[in-house]
Write an enzyme that holds these catalytic residues in place. Structure first.
Site, PDB file in Angstrom:
ATOM      1  N   VAL A  12       0.838  -1.210   0.000  1.00 21.14           N
ATOM      2  CA  VAL A  12       0.000   0.000   0.000  1.00 21.14           C
ATOM      3  C   VAL A  12       0.871   1.258   0.000  1.00 21.14           C
ATOM      4  CG1 VAL A  12      -1.751   1.308   1.269  1.00 21.14           C
ATOM      5  CG2 VAL A  12      -1.900  -1.181   1.186  1.00 21.14           C
ATOM      6  N   HIS A 175     -15.117   1.215   8.587  1.00 27.63           N
ATOM      7  CA  HIS A 175     -14.572   0.488   7.436  1.00 27.63           C
ATOM      8  C   HIS A 175     -14.725  -0.990   7.740  1.00 27.63           C
ATOM      9  CE1 HIS A 175     -12.159  -0.367   4.008  1.00 27.63           C
ATOM     10  NE2 HIS A 175     -11.058  -0.668   4.650  1.00 27.63           N
TER      11      HIS A 175
HETATM   12  N1  APR Z   1       7.574   0.763  11.212  1.00 26.97           N
HETATM   13  C1  APR Z   1       7.667   0.931   9.872  1.00 26.97           C
HETATM   14  N2  APR Z   1       7.265   0.003   8.992  1.00 26.97           N
HETATM   15  C2  APR Z   1       6.725  -1.118   9.469  1.00 26.97           C
HETATM   16  C3  APR Z   1       6.593  -1.366  10.846  1.00 26.97           C
HETATM   17  C4  APR Z   1       7.045  -0.360  11.735  1.00 26.97           C
HETATM   18  N3  APR Z   1       6.966  -0.509  13.037  1.00 26.97           N
HETATM   19  N4  APR Z   1       6.044  -2.594  10.999  1.00 26.97           N
HETATM   20  C5  APR Z   1       5.809  -3.081   9.772  1.00 26.97           C
HETATM   21  N5  APR Z   1       6.237  -2.205   8.845  1.00 26.97           N
HETATM   22  C6  APR Z   1       6.224  -2.329   7.403  1.00 26.97           C
HETATM   23  C7  APR Z   1       6.601  -3.715   6.905  1.00 26.97           C
HETATM   24  O1  APR Z   1       8.006  -3.903   6.926  1.00 26.97           O
HETATM   25  C8  APR Z   1       6.019  -3.707   5.500  1.00 26.97           C
HETATM   26  O2  APR Z   1       6.973  -3.305   4.521  1.00 26.97           O
HETATM   27  O3  APR Z   1       4.903  -2.129   6.906  1.00 26.97           O
HETATM   28  C9  APR Z   1       4.884  -2.671   5.580  1.00 26.97           C
HETATM   29  C10 APR Z   1       3.519  -3.272   5.326  1.00 26.97           C
HETATM   30  O4  APR Z   1       3.489  -3.678   3.999  1.00 26.97           O
HETATM   31  P1  APR Z   1       2.715  -4.986   3.503  1.00 26.97           P
HETATM   32  O5  APR Z   1       3.085  -6.132   4.373  1.00 26.97           O
HETATM   33  O6  APR Z   1       2.936  -5.088   2.034  1.00 26.97           O
HETATM   34  O7  APR Z   1       1.196  -4.627   3.831  1.00 26.97           O
HETATM   35  P2  APR Z   1       0.219  -3.708   2.973  1.00 26.97           P
HETATM   36  O8  APR Z   1      -0.544  -4.551   2.031  1.00 26.97           O
HETATM   37  O9  APR Z   1       0.969  -2.542   2.444  1.00 26.97           O
HETATM   38  O10 APR Z   1      -0.806  -3.240   4.090  1.00 26.97           O
HETATM   39  C11 APR Z   1      -0.412  -2.341   5.109  1.00 26.97           C
HETATM   40  O11 APR Z   1      -2.487  -1.168   5.121  1.00 26.97           O
HETATM   41  O12 APR Z   1      -4.501  -1.600   4.021  1.00 26.97           O
HETATM   42  C12 APR Z   1      -3.792  -1.725   5.221  1.00 26.97           C
HETATM   43  O13 APR Z   1      -4.705  -3.749   6.169  1.00 26.97           O
HETATM   44  C13 APR Z   1      -3.568  -3.186   5.576  1.00 26.97           C
HETATM   45  O14 APR Z   1      -2.846  -2.740   7.825  1.00 26.97           O
HETATM   46  C14 APR Z   1      -2.403  -3.085   6.510  1.00 26.97           C
HETATM   47  C15 APR Z   1      -1.594  -1.923   5.937  1.00 26.97           C
END
Ligand code: APR
Length: 311
Positions: A12, A175
């Site tokens: 995202v 949501h």
């Molecule tokens: N600080 C910074 N980044 C973080 C942290 C943190 N403490 N914890 C996790 N991340 C990063 C992960 O390393 C990862 O790259 O957040 C990112 C999340 O990316 P994805 O796993 O690809 O998830 P995504 O599909 O982007 O969804 C993220 O958005 O729509 C919402 O439900 C979804 O809560 C979820 C969020």
């Protein structure tokens, strides 16, 4: 001359940064992730796309919050995405800790940012960021309604056989499964949707919209990113351009709709100060009932978050 930080360089976050870069509305986009190299790499990749697609937005990335200093807008997408069989609320304990930590880190380098939350469960994560930030509630809000209405508009466009550009819609509430669709406020180039789509079909589309996120989780094994990332970018664009676009956003209601201190979706004007106005619609009895149920469901999860004593 603006700067936008996107925290979370996953599906995202990277999509959001990419859409923002293409819009050419800010000088700089910073991608932050606990996986610093991922953030750095994706920022570099999007920057290398600039000569091809023709935009000037500079991108940088890493895990150091010093990079985020003096951001105008911070978009929080950090967290774990949903897997098949999970509801958005199942994510609460993991993502609440992440969102609170991210907010605290951001505030170390930027005094008064506008924060747009995307992490799920959205309404409660927006509350978590607002509480942890101590910011004015006009500056902390969440992205859900643009995505939910986008799904609804896409399904309607398919049904009617028209461009999704011509479909305008508004919805309210949390949501999730308790979202409050408002077909009364759906038009197709000014034509009430009820004149073009039969009630049974419209009801089926509304039902599909409510579970639109789950449909994608089941298909892909993880939650969606193109539409969510673009929707978050669209909110930032309205703020950066001070456009006062009217979007459904997750905001803290302060007595509007007789709901107090709960973060739920409502129509708002988005401009340079963040939420410039919460628009009050005259809801019918059944719509008010749906909204109250939705707010009560969000409040339950807000209370669960409060019980975690994280901020
Ligand atoms: N600080 C910074 N980044 C973080 C942290 C943190 N403490 N914890 C996790 N991340 C990063 C992960 O390393 C990862 O790259 O957040 C990112 C999340 O990316 P994805 O796993 O690809 O998830 P995504 O599909 O982007 O969804 C993220 O958005 O729509 C919402 O439900 C979804 O809560 C979820 C969020």
């Amino acid at each position: 001359m603006s700067k936008v930080t996107v925290v979370g360089a996953g599906n995202v976050g990277a999509t959001c940064a990419n859409v923002l870069a293409h819009a050419d509305v800010c000088k700089e986009v910073v991608l932050i992730d606990i996986n610093g190299n991922l953030a750095k790499g994706k920022a570099l990749d999007i920057w290398q796309q600039a000569p091809v697609d023709g935009y000037s937005t500079r991108l940088s990335g890493g895990d150091d919050y010093a990079l985020t200093a003096n951001s105008d807008i911070v978009i929080i997408t950090a967290g774990v995405p949903r897997k098949p069989g999970m509801s958005r609320d199942d994510l609460i304990s993991t993502n609440a800790k992440i969102v609170v930590g991210v907010t605290q880190n951001i505030l170390k380098y930027t005094k008064n940012p506008i924060i747009i939350v995307v992490s799920n469960p959205l309404d409660v994560m927006t509350y978590a960021a607002w509480k942890a930030s101590g910011l004015n509630d006009k500056r902390v809000f969440g992205m859900a309604g643009i995505l939910d209405t986008a799904r609804y508009r896409a399904f309607l466009a398919e049904e009617i056989g028209c461009s999704p550009k011509d479909i305008q819609a508004m919805l309210m509430g949390g949501h999730g499964d308790t979202m409050v669709p408002l077909p009364r406020y759906t038009t197709v180039s000014g034509i009430p949707v009820t004149e073009l789509v039969k009630k049974e079909k419209l009801d089926a589309i509304i039902e599909r919209t409510k579970f639109g996120g789950g449909e994608l989780v089941n298909l892909m094994g993880t939650s969606a990113w193109y539409a969510p990332g673009a929707a978050a970018a669209q909110m930032a664009i309205s703020i950066l351009r001070d456009e006062n676009r009217i979007y459904p956003c997750c905001v803290r209601l302060n007595g509007q709709y007789k709901i107090k201190d709960i973060f739920v979706g409502a129509p708002v004007k988005l401009g340079k100060k963040g939420v410039q106005e919460i628009i009050k619609l005259r809801l019918k009895k059944d719509e008010t009932e749906l909204l109250n149920n939705s707010a009560a469901a969000v409040k339950e999860v807000m209370d669960a978050f409060d019980g975690m004593n994280l901020s």
